[in-house]
Scaffold this active site. Structure first.
Site, mmCIF file in Angstrom:
data_model
loop_
_atom_site.group_PDB
_atom_site.id
_atom_site.type_symbol
_atom_site.label_atom_id
_atom_site.label_comp_id
_atom_site.label_asym_id
_atom_site.label_seq_id
_atom_site.Cartn_x
_atom_site.Cartn_y
_atom_site.Cartn_z
ATOM 1 N N ARG A 110 4.632 18.847 -0.119
ATOM 2 C CA ARG A 110 5.232 17.553 -0.465
ATOM 3 C C ARG A 110 6.661 17.542 0.062
ATOM 4 N NH1 ARG A 110 5.849 13.761 -5.721
ATOM 5 N NH2 ARG A 110 3.698 13.406 -5.113
ATOM 6 N N HIS A 137 0.417 9.341 1.615
ATOM 7 C CA HIS A 137 0.095 9.999 0.343
ATOM 8 C C HIS A 137 -1.444 9.990 0.188
ATOM 9 C CE1 HIS A 137 0.698 11.764 -3.432
ATOM 10 N NE2 HIS A 137 1.252 10.804 -4.114
ATOM 11 N N GLN A 140 -3.410 10.732 -3.141
ATOM 12 C CA GLN A 140 -3.274 9.618 -4.093
ATOM 13 C C GLN A 140 -4.314 8.538 -3.804
ATOM 14 O OE1 GLN A 140 -0.859 9.066 -6.716
ATOM 15 N NE2 GLN A 140 -2.363 7.492 -7.164
ATOM 16 N N ASP A 232 3.781 -0.149 -6.346
ATOM 17 C CA ASP A 232 4.439 1.159 -6.378
ATOM 18 C C ASP A 232 5.938 0.893 -6.510
ATOM 19 O OD1 ASP A 232 5.140 3.844 -6.071
ATOM 20 O OD2 ASP A 232 4.799 3.880 -3.902
ATOM 21 N N CYS A 273 0.426 4.195 -8.763
ATOM 22 C CA CYS A 273 0.317 5.640 -8.538
ATOM 23 C C CYS A 273 1.142 6.437 -9.546
ATOM 24 C CB CYS A 273 0.764 5.982 -7.121
ATOM 25 S SG CYS A 273 2.443 5.424 -6.765
ATOM 26 N N ARG A 301 -6.265 12.145 -10.156
ATOM 27 C CA ARG A 301 -5.604 12.988 -9.154
ATOM 28 C C ARG A 301 -6.161 14.409 -9.217
ATOM 29 N NH1 ARG A 301 -0.756 12.067 -7.329
ATOM 30 N NH2 ARG A 301 -1.512 13.423 -5.670
#
Ligand code: CP
Ligand code: NVA
Length: 318
Positions: A110, A137, A140, A232, A273, A301
């Site tokens: 990440r 991502h 996700q 988001d 998310c 997730r």
């Protein structure tokens, strides 16, 4: 006929190099993993395996999903932040990648640059999972589609509307996965925060082949009939200085009760998310309300990440 062997050793950097059938396989496996977990089945499928979890940016869900999914099945996750590891500082990224590949079965990254994830994948020789970069991502997006399917039975032909910053990692990965899977995807955003043309051009042929319709505009009438409304944060990690400007630009795109009502449906769902800034991109009544599936998304997730690990580490058969 697709088999689990086609995943072994592969990285997940974006979904662009996965076929719709392969993504479908991972979604079905995620459902099995979730059901096993709920039924109390305990396995040790990662026994003897190790994963390096590299974090340049903070995380709650992604880190916890990888650590718990891997660790509860006997695997050994090692968390390494930029305070702990040389990641292009004092040692080249390539050298770090080679060394990690000698010691770990897999790497999660990440951070900021997509290029870092690509270099890790190229030089480590083990699967690398993109746990979020400035551009993508992907893990996700898999959990998002799983959540959509749990609500409606399937995702093909469903309509997902994303409002807010159309340029961020989450919006970009959603565009790719929706294009692959036949999910209609509408981005409602100011023109200056529209997804870049090159990505839309890459996704359009994928959408044409899956039957998905991709739209990008400022037209809130796109919300009509939407199965899911997604937003988001307005300022992603690393963009903190842009916060005031983003609030000014994106306030009309806030997901509130009035915006949800534009779907014309009481059974449309709200997705996020997380982490959320309640009062900015979404109001508390929506994210904490009956239409919200944000908490299921967060749980999913873990199941989707476990499915990716199982398939790419080659510890399942069939
Ligand atoms: N959605 C997500 O990636 O959450 P974290 O930043 O907490 O990992
Ligand atoms: N776009 C957000 C997603 C966080 C999971 C960010 O990059 O900060």
């Amino acid at each position: 006929m697709l088999s689990s062997s086609s995943f072994v050793g592969r990285s997940v950097l974006t979904w662009l190099d996965y076929s719709p059938e392969e993504i479908r396989y991972l979604l079905d496996l995620s459902g099995k993993v979730k059901a096993e977990g709920k039924s109390g089945v305990v396995s040790q499928r990662f026994k003897g395996k190790t994963i390096a979890l590299l974090f340049e940016k903070r995380s709650t869900r992604t880190r916890c999903a990888f650590e718990t999914a891997f660790g509860e099945e006997g695997g050994y996750p090692v968390f390494l932040s930029t305070d702990d590891i040389q990641l292009g500082a004092k040692e080249s990224l390539e050298d770090t990648a080679i060394v990690l590949g000698r010691m770990f079965s897999a790497i999660q990254f990440r951070g900021f640059k997509q290029h870092t994830a690509e270099v890790l994948a190229k030089y480590s020789g083990v699967p690398v999972y993109n746990g979020l970069t400035d551009l993508y991502h992907p893990t996700q997006a898999l959990a998002d589609i799983m959540t959509l399917e749990e609500s409606f039975g399937n995702s093909k032909g469903k309509k997902l509307c994303y409002t807010g910053n159309g340029q961020n990692n989450v919006a970009r990965s959603l565009m790719i996965i929706c294009s692959k899977l036949g999910v209609h995807f509408s981005v409602i955003c100011p023109p200056t925060l529209a997804p870049e043309a090159a990505l839309v051009e890459k996704c359009q042929p994928l959408a044409a082949s899956s039957g998905a319709k991709i739209t990008v505009n400022q037209d809130f009438s796109e919300l009509e009939g939407a199965d899911a409304v997604y937003t988001d944060v307005w300022t992603s990690m690393g963009e903190e200085k842009k916060r005031d400007e983003r609030i000014r630009m994106l306030t009309p795109y806030q997901v509130n009760a009035g915006l949800m009502a534009k779907t014309g449906r009481s059974d449309s769902i709200f997705l996020h998310c997380l982490p959320a800034v309640k009062g900015e991109e979404v109001t508390a009544d929506v994210i904490d309300g009956e239409q919200s599936r944000a908490w299921d998304q967060a749980e999913n997730r873990k199941h989707t990440i476990k499915a990716i690990l199982l398939a790419t580490l080659g510890v399942i058969s069939g």
